[in-house]
Write an enzyme that holds these catalytic residues in place. Sequence first.
Site, PDB file in Angstrom:
ATOM      1  N   ASP A  23     -59.575  56.484 -51.786  1.00 38.62           N
ATOM      2  CA  ASP A  23     -58.247  56.511 -51.104  1.00 38.62           C
ATOM      3  C   ASP A  23     -57.177  57.468 -51.749  1.00 38.62           C
ATOM      4  O   ASP A  23     -56.333  57.640 -51.298  1.00 38.62           O
ATOM      5  CB  ASP A  23     -57.586  55.315 -50.783  1.00 38.62           C
ATOM      6  CG  ASP A  23     -57.150  54.564 -52.164  1.00 38.62           C
ATOM      7  OD1 ASP A  23     -57.613  54.759 -52.985  1.00 38.62           O
ATOM      8  OD2 ASP A  23     -56.121  54.026 -51.953  1.00 38.62           O
ATOM      9  N   ASP A  51     -60.775  58.662 -56.226  1.00 40.41           N
ATOM     10  CA  ASP A  51     -61.567  57.583 -55.538  1.00 40.41           C
ATOM     11  C   ASP A  51     -61.300  57.813 -54.142  1.00 40.41           C
ATOM     12  O   ASP A  51     -60.609  58.607 -53.390  1.00 40.41           O
ATOM     13  CB  ASP A  51     -61.080  56.182 -55.863  1.00 40.41           C
ATOM     14  CG  ASP A  51     -59.561  56.073 -55.788  1.00 40.41           C
ATOM     15  OD1 ASP A  51     -58.735  57.083 -55.543  1.00 40.41           O
ATOM     16  OD2 ASP A  51     -59.198  54.976 -55.785  1.00 40.41           O
ATOM     17  N   SER A  99     -60.647  51.592 -51.029  1.00 44.89           N
ATOM     18  CA  SER A  99     -60.252  52.115 -52.253  1.00 44.89           C
ATOM     19  C   SER A  99     -61.584  52.680 -52.706  1.00 44.89           C
ATOM     20  O   SER A  99     -62.548  53.446 -52.119  1.00 44.89           O
ATOM     21  CB  SER A  99     -59.560  51.442 -53.291  1.00 44.89           C
ATOM     22  OG  SER A  99     -59.077  52.141 -54.345  1.00 44.89           O
TER      23      SER A  99
END
Length: 460
Positions: free
Chosen positions: A241, A239, A101
């Site tokens: 992901d 972000d 992430s």
Amino acid sequence: MSRKLFGTDGIRGVANQFLTPELVFGLGKAAGQFLIDSPRSNRAVIARDTRRSGTMLGAAMAAGMASVGVDVDDLGIAPTPTVTYAARVFDYGVGVVISASHNPAPDNGIKLIGHDGRKLSDDEEQKIELLIEDNRFAQPIGSEIGSISHDQTVVDAYLNFLEALLPERLDGMKIAIDTAHGAAYQLAPEILVRLGAEVLVSGAEPNGDNINADGGATKPSAIQEFVVEQSCDLGVAFDGDADRAVFCDAKGTLVNGDRTMGIWASYWKNQGRLNPQIVVGTVMSNQGFEKYLNSEGISLERSPVGDKYVSQRIDATGSKIGGEQSGHIIFPANGPTGDGLATMLELLRILKREKRSLSTFIDDYEPTPQVLFNVAVASKDGWNESKRIFDAIQLGERILEGNGRVNVRPSGTQPMIRVMVEAESYEQRDRVADSIVNALISELGGEIYSKVDLTHALGD
């Protein structure tokens, strides 16, 4: 029994150090065996972000699953919400995301998604950990071994799903996006172009090592500057992901998750379509945001930090929206987990329907002074057993009683203790926060990793 590998958002660590191919291969076998032992389909879907280690760990995960008889469809680089969409719409028993992430490039992680598109529950993750410890797996041979194939059908279906969210289209809008050199670097601009927008893109040149490095949702100053330089109507930052999105207006003013939810909830309440009139936030949600919702006749329900806990609270309340300051926002009508691309389209739809710029929403409310300290520690274990830390927290809560809040918690993804303090004044806020942070450092060692003024910014 507590989980040893899984945190609040899957398993994370430095790739090839903690998160080794051997560990991930074992995890793949365990996740595959978990699937075989369940009544679900023995098919899995997997995707990754742009980290250098993603192909290595993805191969290990897929091989582990195939070795116990699970067929794996590999989507390559794709946002986390693509996998959650695939898991609930197509015949997959589990989805796998190889991503850390918003963490830096040397880290990586594994998220496991259930057949309903939700992240696996704590109990299910614990069962998988027990399977790893037992190390007893099926060993099929011949045609019973699982296959690994590459299929873009799911990605195309996901883009069609996104396009249908905004029937008003975006013709005439000039939108800047920053994809953090991450998983949305192809799909985010593609969906906006499909919908008719003029799109300017930054952070879309991944090289394996630059994900989240110089922009994206965790470093929104990049999109704020880019929007002003390019004279865009607004900006969107994802972000790594792409399960979160944050925004800025044409002047570069940041719009975080709280404010995004406030805009959405107020609009649909006024349309008579927010039933029940509840928004789910977290313990980090700003009090100014809560007061604004209350003034609109909307209540705020708070959950622990973590989108799986937000999702659980949405289920319990029947709310139509929930999320975090960081831009993790869940619209249960679209799916049970955060989707940065869907969040972007939901906000843009309101701007088109209202024929208003994002700038005109900024003055709807003033956030309460709020700060977040991230204190890096060697170990989080036993942090809440210290009398000095306990006393500092108790004193802070007494000082702020009725006029502020204190929240101290360990990070679920990093070796840190997070200290959030909210107060009526900046001076009182900082005095209480400094006292608690000093107690943590004195008792646990470590140092201040970061200090974020959350009043007009983002939570973790």
